[in-house]
Design a protein around this motif. Sequence first.
Motif, PDB file in Angstrom:
ATOM      1  N   ALA A 169       0.829  -1.206   0.000  1.00 59.58           N
ATOM      2  CA  ALA A 169       0.000   0.000   0.000  1.00 59.58           C
ATOM      3  C   ALA A 169       0.865   1.256   0.000  1.00 59.58           C
ATOM      4  O   ALA A 169       0.597   2.208  -0.750  1.00 59.58           O
ATOM      5  CB  ALA A 169      -0.942   0.003   1.202  1.00 59.58           C
ATOM      6  N   LEU A 170       1.899   1.275   0.821  1.00 60.45           N
ATOM      7  CA  LEU A 170       2.760   2.454   0.861  1.00 60.45           C
ATOM      8  C   LEU A 170       3.524   2.627  -0.447  1.00 60.45           C
ATOM      9  O   LEU A 170       3.642   3.739  -0.968  1.00 60.45           O
ATOM     10  CB  LEU A 170       3.726   2.375   2.043  1.00 60.45           C
ATOM     11  N   THR A 171       4.053   1.534  -0.973  1.00 60.87           N
ATOM     12  CA  THR A 171       4.798   1.599  -2.231  1.00 60.87           C
ATOM     13  C   THR A 171       3.908   2.124  -3.351  1.00 60.87           C
ATOM     14  O   THR A 171       4.316   2.991  -4.123  1.00 60.87           O
ATOM     15  CB  THR A 171       5.379   0.213  -2.593  1.00 60.87           C
ATOM     16  N   GLU A 172       2.677   1.624  -3.425  1.00 59.32           N
ATOM     17  CA  GLU A 172       1.742   2.097  -4.451  1.00 59.32           C
ATOM     18  C   GLU A 172       1.399   3.576  -4.273  1.00 59.32           C
ATOM     19  O   GLU A 172       1.096   4.260  -5.237  1.00 59.32           O
ATOM     20  CB  GLU A 172       0.475   1.246  -4.447  1.00 59.32           C
ATOM     21  N   ALA A 173       1.462   4.065  -3.027  1.00 57.46           N
ATOM     22  CA  ALA A 173       1.176   5.476  -2.753  1.00 57.46           C
ATOM     23  C   ALA A 173       2.423   6.344  -2.891  1.00 57.46           C
ATOM     24  O   ALA A 173       2.361   7.557  -2.673  1.00 57.46           O
ATOM     25  CB  ALA A 173       0.593   5.620  -1.351  1.00 57.46           C
ATOM     26  N   GLY A 174       3.552   5.715  -3.237  1.00 59.52           N
ATOM     27  CA  GLY A 174       4.793   6.472  -3.403  1.00 59.52           C
ATOM     28  C   GLY A 174       5.458   6.845  -2.087  1.00 59.52           C
ATOM     29  O   GLY A 174       6.265   7.772  -2.035  1.00 59.52           O
ATOM     30  N   ILE A 175       5.129   6.126  -1.032  1.00 55.57           N
ATOM     31  CA  ILE A 175       5.704   6.386   0.287  1.00 55.57           C
ATOM     32  C   ILE A 175       6.617   5.220   0.643  1.00 55.57           C
ATOM     33  O   ILE A 175       6.184   4.061   0.602  1.00 55.57           O
ATOM     34  CB  ILE A 175       4.588   6.512   1.351  1.00 55.57           C
ATOM     35  N   PRO A 176       7.864   5.495   0.999  1.00 57.17           N
ATOM     36  CA  PRO A 176       8.745   4.377   1.359  1.00 57.17           C
ATOM     37  C   PRO A 176       8.313   3.748   2.691  1.00 57.17           C
ATOM     38  O   PRO A 176       8.086   4.466   3.666  1.00 57.17           O
ATOM     39  CB  PRO A 176      10.130   5.016   1.477  1.00 57.17           C
ATOM     40  N   PRO A 177       8.170   2.426   2.743  1.00 52.87           N
ATOM     41  CA  PRO A 177       7.805   1.766   3.994  1.00 52.87           C
ATOM     42  C   PRO A 177       8.899   1.959   5.040  1.00 52.87           C
ATOM     43  O   PRO A 177      10.078   1.963   4.728  1.00 52.87           O
ATOM     44  CB  PRO A 177       7.680   0.283   3.617  1.00 52.87           C
ATOM     45  N   ASP A 178       8.502   2.128   6.284  1.00 50.72           N
ATOM     46  CA  ASP A 178       9.430   2.265   7.403  1.00 50.72           C
ATOM     47  C   ASP A 178       9.566   0.894   8.052  1.00 50.72           C
ATOM     48  O   ASP A 178       8.671   0.449   8.779  1.00 50.72           O
ATOM     49  CB  ASP A 178       8.899   3.291   8.400  1.00 50.72           C
TER      50      ASP A 178
END
Length: 150
Positions: free
Chosen positions: A5-14
């Motif tokens: 979900a984060l990758t698809e939103a362009g947010i790097p996972p923590d």
Amino acid sequence: GYRQALTEAGIPPDEDLVVATPAGDKRGAAEAVGRLLGLREPPTAVFAEQDEVAVAVIWTLRATRIDVPGQVSVVGFDDQPVAQWFDLTTVAQSPSRIGREAGELALSLINDPGADRERHLVLPTQVIPRATTAPPPAPRSAPDRQLPPD
């Protein structure tokens, strides 16, 4: 799901927010919660991949006087009976449908050994809201806001 979900939103996972513990292991849950709470910015919610782990997380948070859900929300997965007993918000899935789909897939492979073995099937789930979730608390560093006079 978190990473996707984060990758698809362009947010790097923590990756610091991903911890593992065996189901039913209170000590492991306590260590995992300790790691999360020790972060510079601790999470305001925890998603456990099993209801039993979520209950251990709740037990640990409450033992350290952290209000669930006032300070940290907790969500489990599976909607096991323990979820109802602890009034746990959880994600329900249909074991009977999973079994039926698995049986149909097995039969299709038996009847047609050359069938597509890479079949990917996503079955519906449902969030069951209960008493372990709430809106996140206001950020600690946010100043108190007062409404302007009329």
